[in-house]
Motif scaffolding. Sequence first.
Motif, PDB file in Angstrom:
ATOM      1  N   TYR A  15       1.770  -3.763  -7.409  1.00  0.00           N
ATOM      2  CA  TYR A  15       2.076  -3.273  -6.118  1.00  0.00           C
ATOM      3  C   TYR A  15       1.794  -1.729  -6.175  1.00  0.00           C
ATOM      4  CZ  TYR A  15       4.958  -7.174  -4.609  1.00  0.00           C
ATOM      5  OH  TYR A  15       5.471  -8.474  -4.074  1.00  0.00           O
ATOM      6  N   ILE A  16       1.431  -0.925  -5.065  1.00  0.00           N
ATOM      7  CA  ILE A  16       1.268   0.381  -5.157  1.00  0.00           C
ATOM      8  C   ILE A  16       2.143   0.953  -3.739  1.00  0.00           C
ATOM      9  CG2 ILE A  16      -0.836   0.261  -3.747  1.00  0.00           C
ATOM     10  CD1 ILE A  16      -1.993   2.522  -5.203  1.00  0.00           C
ATOM     11  N   GLY A  17       2.416   2.103  -4.068  1.00  0.00           N
ATOM     12  CA  GLY A  17       3.301   2.820  -2.945  1.00  0.00           C
ATOM     13  C   GLY A  17       4.936   2.533  -3.081  1.00  0.00           C
ATOM     14  N   LYS A  22       4.867   0.332   0.620  1.00  0.00           N
ATOM     15  CA  LYS A  22       4.456  -0.731  -0.450  1.00  0.00           C
ATOM     16  C   LYS A  22       3.468  -1.669  -0.177  1.00  0.00           C
ATOM     17  CE  LYS A  22       7.171  -3.328  -3.784  1.00  0.00           C
ATOM     18  NZ  LYS A  22       8.662  -3.652  -4.202  1.00  0.00           N
ATOM     19  N   LYS A  23       2.564  -1.895  -0.823  1.00  0.00           N
ATOM     20  CA  LYS A  23       1.491  -2.840  -0.660  1.00  0.00           C
ATOM     21  C   LYS A  23       1.126  -3.722  -2.030  1.00  0.00           C
ATOM     22  CE  LYS A  23      -0.867  -0.048   2.792  1.00  0.00           C
ATOM     23  NZ  LYS A  23      -1.890   0.962   2.981  1.00  0.00           N
ATOM     24  N   LEU A  24       1.246  -4.831  -1.725  1.00  0.00           N
ATOM     25  CA  LEU A  24       0.930  -5.933  -2.926  1.00  0.00           C
ATOM     26  C   LEU A  24      -0.837  -5.645  -3.275  1.00  0.00           C
ATOM     27  CD1 LEU A  24       1.483  -8.275  -4.918  1.00  0.00           C
ATOM     28  CD2 LEU A  24       1.137  -9.681  -3.027  1.00  0.00           C
ATOM     29  N   ILE A  25      -1.338  -5.529  -4.264  1.00  0.00           N
ATOM     30  CA  ILE A  25      -2.784  -5.209  -4.329  1.00  0.00           C
ATOM     31  C   ILE A  25      -3.422  -6.503  -5.269  1.00  0.00           C
ATOM     32  CG2 ILE A  25      -2.757  -2.805  -3.942  1.00  0.00           C
ATOM     33  CD1 ILE A  25      -3.012  -2.173  -6.569  1.00  0.00           C
ATOM     34  N   SER A  26      -2.564  -7.094  -5.756  1.00  0.00           N
ATOM     35  CA  SER A  26      -2.975  -8.181  -6.974  1.00  0.00           C
ATOM     36  C   SER A  26      -1.937  -9.142  -7.166  1.00  0.00           C
ATOM     37  CB  SER A  26      -3.596  -7.654  -8.183  1.00  0.00           C
ATOM     38  OG  SER A  26      -3.803  -8.751  -9.052  1.00  0.00           O
ATOM     39  N   PRO A  56       3.665   5.471  -6.359  1.00  0.00           N
ATOM     40  CA  PRO A  56       3.964   4.915  -7.548  1.00  0.00           C
ATOM     41  C   PRO A  56       3.416   3.567  -7.708  1.00  0.00           C
ATOM     42  CG  PRO A  56       5.780   4.820  -5.975  1.00  0.00           C
ATOM     43  CD  PRO A  56       4.624   5.611  -5.430  1.00  0.00           C
ATOM     44  N   ARG A  57       3.055   2.923  -8.705  1.00  0.00           N
ATOM     45  CA  ARG A  57       2.569   1.617  -8.988  1.00  0.00           C
ATOM     46  C   ARG A  57       3.538   0.838  -9.790  1.00  0.00           C
ATOM     47  NH1 ARG A  57      -3.681   1.304  -9.778  1.00  0.00           N
ATOM     48  NH2 ARG A  57      -4.067   2.755  -7.998  1.00  0.00           N
ATOM     49  N   ARG A  58       3.809  -0.317  -9.378  1.00  0.00           N
ATOM     50  CA  ARG A  58       4.668  -1.195 -10.008  1.00  0.00           C
ATOM     51  C   ARG A  58       4.021  -2.702 -10.472  1.00  0.00           C
ATOM     52  NH1 ARG A  58       7.902   2.534  -9.763  1.00  0.00           N
ATOM     53  NH2 ARG A  58       9.482   2.855  -8.366  1.00  0.00           N
ATOM     54  N   ALA A  59       4.387  -3.129 -11.425  1.00  0.00           N
ATOM     55  CA  ALA A  59       3.723  -4.348 -11.915  1.00  0.00           C
ATOM     56  C   ALA A  59       4.891  -5.219 -12.583  1.00  0.00           C
ATOM     57  CB  ALA A  59       2.667  -4.346 -12.880  1.00  0.00           C
ATOM     58  N   TYR A  60       4.943  -6.483 -12.164  1.00  0.00           N
ATOM     59  CA  TYR A  60       6.162  -7.409 -12.909  1.00  0.00           C
ATOM     60  C   TYR A  60       5.672  -8.535 -12.779  1.00  0.00           C
ATOM     61  CZ  TYR A  60       7.913  -7.445  -8.154  1.00  0.00           C
ATOM     62  OH  TYR A  60       8.024  -7.458  -6.772  1.00  0.00           O
ATOM     63  N   CYS A  61       6.266  -9.738 -13.435  1.00  0.00           N
ATOM     64  CA  CYS A  61       5.747 -11.148 -13.674  1.00  0.00           C
ATOM     65  C   CYS A  61       6.916 -11.946 -12.843  1.00  0.00           C
ATOM     66  CB  CYS A  61       5.588 -11.464 -14.771  1.00  0.00           C
ATOM     67  SG  CYS A  61       4.293 -10.465 -16.053  1.00  0.00           S
TER      68      CYS A  61
END
Length: 75
Positions: A15-17, A22-26, A56-61
């Motif tokens: 996610y970005i933002g 906040k937007k899902l980008i992948s 901000p960028r967020r990445a999780y599984c």
Amino acid sequence: HKARTMIHVFALMLYIGAGEDKKLISDDMYFRKIESCNYYAEQLIKSFGSHPNNDPRRAYCIPKTVDPAKEQIYY
């Protein structure tokens, strides 16, 4: 007619933002192991840090069920 075999994997969500922006980008990278997914999530955040406008960028599984005949699954 053979039934398809679905398997559980971990999907890397990027996610970005923040907040309403906040937007899902992948959401289409799948891993067999949570450790691998977490590694790439961490590397994405380290490599790209913040977006040029400081979003901000967020990445999780997250766990997900997929058809391995239709999806690329990484180890």
